[in-house]
Scaffold this motif. Structure first.
Motif, PDB file in Angstrom:
ATOM      1  N   SER A  39       5.514  21.625  -8.193  1.00 13.76           N
ATOM      2  CA  SER A  39       6.830  20.866  -7.888  1.00 13.76           C
ATOM      3  C   SER A  39       6.516  19.588  -7.169  1.00 13.76           C
ATOM      4  O   SER A  39       5.526  19.402  -6.469  1.00 13.76           O
ATOM      5  CB  SER A  39       7.761  21.798  -7.171  1.00 13.76           C
ATOM      6  OG  SER A  39       8.031  22.934  -7.631  1.00 13.76           O
ATOM      7  N   SER A  40       7.556  18.631  -7.370  1.00 14.15           N
ATOM      8  CA  SER A  40       7.549  17.408  -6.667  1.00 14.15           C
ATOM      9  C   SER A  40       8.863  16.689  -6.406  1.00 14.15           C
ATOM     10  O   SER A  40       9.767  17.086  -7.098  1.00 14.15           O
ATOM     11  CB  SER A  40       6.508  16.625  -7.639  1.00 14.15           C
ATOM     12  OG  SER A  40       7.272  16.052  -8.629  1.00 14.15           O
ATOM     13  N   VAL A  41       8.909  16.232  -5.398  1.00 14.33           N
ATOM     14  CA  VAL A  41       9.867  15.216  -4.974  1.00 14.33           C
ATOM     15  C   VAL A  41       9.497  13.942  -4.687  1.00 14.33           C
ATOM     16  O   VAL A  41       8.454  13.417  -3.782  1.00 14.33           O
ATOM     17  CB  VAL A  41      10.543  15.905  -3.758  1.00 14.33           C
ATOM     18  CG1 VAL A  41      12.050  14.992  -3.308  1.00 14.33           C
ATOM     19  CG2 VAL A  41      11.130  17.299  -4.195  1.00 14.33           C
ATOM     20  N   SER A 663       0.558  14.907  -1.158  1.00 15.69           N
ATOM     21  CA  SER A 663       1.422  13.770  -1.151  1.00 15.69           C
ATOM     22  C   SER A 663       0.703  12.281  -1.898  1.00 15.69           C
ATOM     23  O   SER A 663      -0.661  12.182  -1.911  1.00 15.69           O
ATOM     24  CB  SER A 663       1.694  13.232   0.210  1.00 15.69           C
ATOM     25  OG  SER A 663       0.675  13.050   1.021  1.00 15.69           O
ATOM     26  N   ASP A 664       1.570  11.365  -2.513  1.00 19.15           N
ATOM     27  CA  ASP A 664       0.923  10.287  -3.144  1.00 19.15           C
ATOM     28  C   ASP A 664       1.956   9.157  -2.862  1.00 19.15           C
ATOM     29  O   ASP A 664       3.035   9.212  -2.392  1.00 19.15           O
ATOM     30  CB  ASP A 664       0.793  10.431  -4.941  1.00 19.15           C
ATOM     31  CG  ASP A 664      -0.050  11.464  -5.136  1.00 19.15           C
ATOM     32  OD1 ASP A 664      -0.928  11.823  -4.433  1.00 19.15           O
ATOM     33  OD2 ASP A 664       0.284  11.938  -6.416  1.00 19.15           O
ATOM     34  N   VAL A 665       1.387   7.824  -2.786  1.00 24.29           N
ATOM     35  CA  VAL A 665       2.267   6.799  -2.804  1.00 24.29           C
ATOM     36  C   VAL A 665       2.061   5.780  -4.053  1.00 24.29           C
ATOM     37  O   VAL A 665       0.847   5.768  -4.662  1.00 24.29           O
ATOM     38  CB  VAL A 665       1.884   5.815  -1.704  1.00 24.29           C
ATOM     39  CG1 VAL A 665       2.506   4.602  -1.616  1.00 24.29           C
ATOM     40  CG2 VAL A 665       2.293   6.610  -0.399  1.00 24.29           C
ATOM     41  N   ARG A 666       3.202   5.477  -4.844  1.00 24.95           N
ATOM     42  CA  ARG A 666       3.059   4.691  -6.074  1.00 24.95           C
ATOM     43  C   ARG A 666       3.487   3.543  -5.723  1.00 24.95           C
ATOM     44  O   ARG A 666       4.777   3.243  -5.110  1.00 24.95           O
ATOM     45  CB  ARG A 666       3.916   5.473  -6.768  1.00 24.95           C
ATOM     46  CG  ARG A 666       3.961   4.825  -8.363  1.00 24.95           C
ATOM     47  CD  ARG A 666       4.399   5.699  -9.461  1.00 24.95           C
ATOM     48  NE  ARG A 666       4.542   4.806 -10.643  1.00 24.95           N
ATOM     49  CZ  ARG A 666       4.435   5.051 -11.845  1.00 24.95           C
ATOM     50  NH1 ARG A 666       3.689   6.369 -12.084  1.00 24.95           N
ATOM     51  NH2 ARG A 666       4.430   4.389 -12.760  1.00 24.95           N
ATOM     52  N   ALA A 712       8.391  -2.154  -6.626  1.00 24.49           N
ATOM     53  CA  ALA A 712       8.985  -0.864  -6.236  1.00 24.49           C
ATOM     54  C   ALA A 712       7.785   0.144  -5.515  1.00 24.49           C
ATOM     55  O   ALA A 712       6.610  -0.286  -5.662  1.00 24.49           O
ATOM     56  CB  ALA A 712       9.574  -0.057  -7.349  1.00 24.49           C
ATOM     57  N   VAL A 713       8.167   0.755  -4.560  1.00 29.89           N
ATOM     58  CA  VAL A 713       7.416   1.679  -3.804  1.00 29.89           C
ATOM     59  C   VAL A 713       7.967   2.834  -3.673  1.00 29.89           C
ATOM     60  O   VAL A 713       9.062   3.105  -3.291  1.00 29.89           O
ATOM     61  CB  VAL A 713       6.907   1.089  -2.583  1.00 29.89           C
ATOM     62  CG1 VAL A 713       7.933   0.637  -1.461  1.00 29.89           C
ATOM     63  CG2 VAL A 713       5.805   2.067  -1.905  1.00 29.89           C
ATOM     64  N   ARG A 714       7.364   3.831  -3.824  1.00 31.10           N
ATOM     65  CA  ARG A 714       7.814   5.216  -3.765  1.00 31.10           C
ATOM     66  C   ARG A 714       6.670   6.291  -3.148  1.00 31.10           C
ATOM     67  O   ARG A 714       5.538   6.173  -3.326  1.00 31.10           O
ATOM     68  CB  ARG A 714       8.448   5.811  -4.835  1.00 31.10           C
ATOM     69  CG  ARG A 714       7.325   5.981  -6.053  1.00 31.10           C
ATOM     70  CD  ARG A 714       8.036   6.946  -6.906  1.00 31.10           C
ATOM     71  NE  ARG A 714       9.302   6.208  -7.791  1.00 31.10           N
ATOM     72  CZ  ARG A 714      10.087   6.715  -8.375  1.00 31.10           C
ATOM     73  NH1 ARG A 714      10.106   8.113  -8.418  1.00 31.10           N
ATOM     74  NH2 ARG A 714      11.024   6.338  -8.888  1.00 31.10           N
ATOM     75  N   TYR A 715       7.234   7.265  -2.519  1.00 31.47           N
ATOM     76  CA  TYR A 715       6.596   8.502  -1.819  1.00 31.47           C
ATOM     77  C   TYR A 715       6.767   9.571  -2.467  1.00 31.47           C
ATOM     78  O   TYR A 715       7.823   9.987  -3.034  1.00 31.47           O
ATOM     79  CB  TYR A 715       6.902   8.607  -0.305  1.00 31.47           C
ATOM     80  CG  TYR A 715       6.176   9.726   0.420  1.00 31.47           C
ATOM     81  CD1 TYR A 715       4.632   9.716   0.549  1.00 31.47           C
ATOM     82  CD2 TYR A 715       6.829  10.870   0.460  1.00 31.47           C
ATOM     83  CE1 TYR A 715       4.395  10.869   1.460  1.00 31.47           C
ATOM     84  CE2 TYR A 715       6.316  12.136   0.974  1.00 31.47           C
ATOM     85  CZ  TYR A 715       4.917  11.982   1.491  1.00 31.47           C
ATOM     86  OH  TYR A 715       4.461  12.937   1.958  1.00 31.47           O
ATOM     87  N   ILE A 716       5.567  10.410  -3.023  1.00 34.93           N
ATOM     88  CA  ILE A 716       5.733  11.468  -3.713  1.00 34.93           C
ATOM     89  C   ILE A 716       5.029  12.582  -3.144  1.00 34.93           C
ATOM     90  O   ILE A 716       3.879  12.806  -2.574  1.00 34.93           O
ATOM     91  CB  ILE A 716       4.959  11.499  -5.151  1.00 34.93           C
ATOM     92  CG1 ILE A 716       5.455  10.102  -5.793  1.00 34.93           C
ATOM     93  CG2 ILE A 716       5.151  12.702  -6.085  1.00 34.93           C
ATOM     94  CD1 ILE A 716       4.586   9.655  -7.156  1.00 34.93           C
ATOM     95  N   TYR A 717       5.962  13.876  -2.777  1.00 37.16           N
ATOM     96  CA  TYR A 717       5.398  14.874  -1.996  1.00 37.16           C
ATOM     97  C   TYR A 717       5.457  16.037  -3.207  1.00 37.16           C
ATOM     98  O   TYR A 717       6.303  16.286  -3.924  1.00 37.16           O
ATOM     99  CB  TYR A 717       6.298  15.447  -1.180  1.00 37.16           C
ATOM    100  CG  TYR A 717       5.825  16.428  -0.331  1.00 37.16           C
ATOM    101  CD1 TYR A 717       4.870  16.636   0.560  1.00 37.16           C
ATOM    102  CD2 TYR A 717       6.581  17.773  -0.384  1.00 37.16           C
ATOM    103  CE1 TYR A 717       4.289  17.775   1.099  1.00 37.16           C
ATOM    104  CE2 TYR A 717       6.349  18.812   0.045  1.00 37.16           C
ATOM    105  CZ  TYR A 717       5.148  18.945   0.992  1.00 37.16           C
ATOM    106  OH  TYR A 717       4.702  20.049   1.634  1.00 37.16           O
TER     107      TYR A 717
END
Length: 720
Positions: A39-41, A663-666, A712-717
């Motif tokens: 899963s991811s948010v 966790s990732d940063v995009r 854009a920047v987003r954090y993915i968990y």
């Protein structure tokens, strides 16, 4: 949305490989993903540097500024009970958003609830003094009584809720039920009169759909049947538009009708039976009834409409479908297919007069509704024979026979006839289509197909059209009756399709696609007006190159061209001399794209996409005089119109950095450019289109060049 992060899901190809060869051929990570999905948010923010009214019509990001980026994909599985819980949310920070929840107990029960909002923004800006926007009572300003000037942006939103239920009632017996409710709201650009004058259509409607299907399947026999219903309700019935300073009555008000409430109900039954391992039969039965019987509100307004008109349309259309099919492989290398289809659209709406301003109904001053019915019988035969060396040859024949009802109006029709037909009609249409296709498969290097299709349509003799447009003094005797309507005209259609997959080396694959089509419509001296010829062609090339496991490239190119040649009449009473007006209309498009995916390190991935598009539309016109006259232009309306060119380029870059295992940063960057010289609303000299120069005066503006950048920047968990 542009920057949605998608996690890997086991593909259908991987599942197929596992089922045939076992899990050894599948990557261990893929197997783990199937057994215990991830899963991811993700949460982030993006900003557009400029307005993008054209490119942002549907994505909810029309204007410059910041937008929230929130997505979630949550999947939980209970191994003991085989129960799945899923929650997927996309674009929660935008107008166009979606959220769906699912509960599924494999082989037993399932339920889903989904919400979608779909927005559609008009790319133009309207500068208007119209009052009452969004209501059913609107007032048009005049030069003498001007209203406040406002800059107006129009658009619609559709809020959709879907509910789905599944239940296994017994071995092989399943029940599926779905319900959909759609609320559509907003404002759409409209107009009235010959000037014309600007108005706005207020939209406030509800559409509901319900479907229930019961399916039963055994090894040899499969059947499903059920009910499908739809209901459309419009909260607004009629829009009244009045000029400022005038009383709202029949003499001063224009009444614009809106779509009427309607409903439809369908019963269906589909099935199939396997007579043997090589022979299968199928059938399909459907019956539907659509009705529209809402009260016509114009009947309640004194001085509006025709006193003899009915109070409602009492519309009713019954549709029946019966279809049988058979597929068989009588010998190893031969496959046969046969279909027989009966389709009947029976319009039971009564014929009635809804407008009459002249007792003799001269010059088109009477209007009757024209219910049309179509009864079509279609038969199809097809055979495929497998040849040596991986080739196969397919030949098919399709025969279509259609009987068409021709509406007859009340007495005292146009020009003394008993009909209201304004174009010629036919009671029968026959079309024969045959195709042949050569296909080669199972080659390690080259797979492909080549197909040719020919369709010939003919019909019965034309019935008289009594429409207006006589100009007998200049060579036109009832112009309407000289039209050759493209939907019923004799037509000869030819198509060629070719597709090839080529892998000259292990890491390179190429796909080619070519389509050519040509329509020729018959014309004669007594029926010269209409479409004469149409052509269309499409060429496509896709390429994919794998440098290694970490670097992958792709590219594509597409070319399309369509052209139509047609003739029309220009009567002398329209200005100038009578003439035949020939049109040559063309649309040409070119587009290509490049893509790169790279794994720069164990933690860093990078991607880039470049897209370019250019379309050109041409409107060429030629006049030919009649009876020795010289064709002259009338106020420039018969000259060639300027070409319309649209260009678009888009560069998308992204990088994905893994902070840790969960966790990732995009980061995303998009550069977008769009440019046009479309004169539909903005003329070549930069002048905006204006409604009603003596009244109203609304102008429409559109940016001919739009450039914007998105960061854009987003954090993915990620979790399990």
């Amino acid at each position: 949305m542009y920057v949605t992060q998608k996690q890997f899901r086991l593909s259908a190809v991987a599942i197929a490989l596992m089922s045939v060869f076992g899990a050894a051929l599948a990557d261990e990570d893929e197997v783990a993903e199937l057994i215990k999905p991830e899963s991811s948010v993700s949460i982030g923010i993006g900003n557009w540097s400029g307005d993008r009214h054209q490119q942002g019509i549907y994505d909810g990001m029309r204007d410059s500024g910041a937008y929230g980026l929130l997505d979630a994909d949550i999947i939980k599985r209970d191994d003991a009970t085989g129960t799945w819980l899923k929650l997927k949310a996309s674009n929660l920070g935008l107008d166009n958003r979606e959220i769906k929840g699912e509960y599924l107990r494999q082989g037993d029960f399932g339920a889903s609830l989904e919400y979608n909002r779909i927005s559609r923004d008009n790319p133009n800006t309207f500068n208007t003094r119209l009052q009452g926007i969004g209501t059913t009572t609107q007032t048009v300003s005049t030069n003498a009584i001007p209203g406040p000037l406002q800059s107006l942006k129009l658009g619609t939103n559709r809020d959709i809720v879907n509910l789905g239920l599944f239940k296994n009632l017994a071995p092989g017996l399943d029940l599926n039920v779905s319900f959909k409710n759609e609320e559509k709201n907003g404002n759409r650009a409209w107009g009235r009169g010959g000037a014309p004058e600007f108005s706005v259509e207020p939209i406030n409607s509800t559409t509901r759909q319900f479907e229930s299907t019961l399916s039963y399947a055994t090894k040899k026999f499969q059947i499903s049947g059920g009910y499908n219903g739809s209901w459309y309700d419009n909260a607004n019935k009629l829009v009244a538009v009045t000029n400022a300073g005038l009383a709202q009555n029949a003499a001063n008000t224009t009444y614009l009708s809106l779509p009427l409430d309607n409903q439809a109900h369908q019963l269906f039954l589909n099935g199939g039976y396997n007579f043997s391992k090589t022979t299968r039969g199928t059938f399909k039965l459907e019956y539907a009834q659509a009705t529209q019987n809402e009260h016509l509100t114009t009947n309640d307004i004194a001085g509006v409409g025709y006193s003899g008109a009915p109070s409602s349309l009492n519309g009713k259309v019954n549709t029946s479908l019966v279809q049988f099919g058979l597929t068989s492989r009588p010998i190893k290398d031969l496959s046969l297919l046969a279909n027989l289809r009966y389709h009947n659209i029976d319009d039971k709406t009564p014929t009635a007069r809804y407008f009459q301003s002249n007792a003799a109904c001269a010059s088109g001053q009477c209007t009757d509704n024209t219910p049309l019915g179509y009864e079509t019988l279609t038969g199809k035969l097809e055979a495929t024979y497998r040849l040596p060396a991986g080739y196969s040859l397919t030949a098919g024949l399709e025969e279509k026979r259609q009987d068409r009802t021709i509406p007859v109006a009340n007495t005292n029709g146009i020009n003394g006839s008993d009909t209201q037909r304004v174009v010629p009609m036919r009671t029968k249409l026959d079309e024969t289509t045959w195709r042949v296709e050569l296909r080669r498969s199972l080659s390690e290097v080259l797979n492909g197909s080549l197909a040719y299709v020919n369709a010939r349509r003919t019909g019965s003799s034309y019935l008289w059209a009594a429409g207006p447009g006589n100009d007998s003094a200049n060579g036109f005797v009832n112009i309407s009756n000289q039209i050759n309507p493209l939907n019923v005209a004799d037509r000869d259609r030819n198509k060629i399709r070719a597709a090839f997959d080529w892998a000259p080396i292990e890491n390179l694959s190429l796909q080619f696609n070519v389509e050519e089509g040509r329509d020729k419509y018959s014309s004669s001296a007594d029926r010269p007006f209409g479409l004469h010829e149409g052509t269309a062609r499409l060429y496509g090339l896709d390429a994919a190159y794998t440098v290694n496991d970490k670097w992958k490239l792709n590219a594509w190119y597409s070319y399309d061209h369509s052209e139509a040649k047609q003739s029309a009449a220009r009567a002398s009473n329209g200005g100038g001399n009578a003439a035949i007006k020939d049109f040559n209309l063309e649309d040409t498009g070119n587009s290509f794209g490049l893509g790169l995916r790279a794994e720069l390190s164990a933690r860093l991935r990078f991607g880039a996409d470049l897209e370019w598009m250019r379309t050109v539309s041409k409107y060429q016109q030629t006049l030919t005089g009649l009876n020795g006259t010289v064709a002259t232009n009338t106020a420039g309306t018969d000259t060639n119109l300027p070409d319309i060119e649209n260009k678009r380029i888009k560069l998308s870059l992204f990088s994905l950095y893994a902070l840790d295992k969960s966790s990732d940063v995009r980061f995303d960057f998009i550069h977008e450019r769009w440019q046009t010289n479309d004169w539909s609303w903005m003329f070549a000299n930069g002048t905006a289109f204006r409604y009603g120069t003596t009244t109203d005066g609304t102008t429409v503006t559109a940016d001919s060049k739009q450039v914007s950048n998105f960061v854009a920047v987003r954090y993915i968990y990620k979790f399990q």
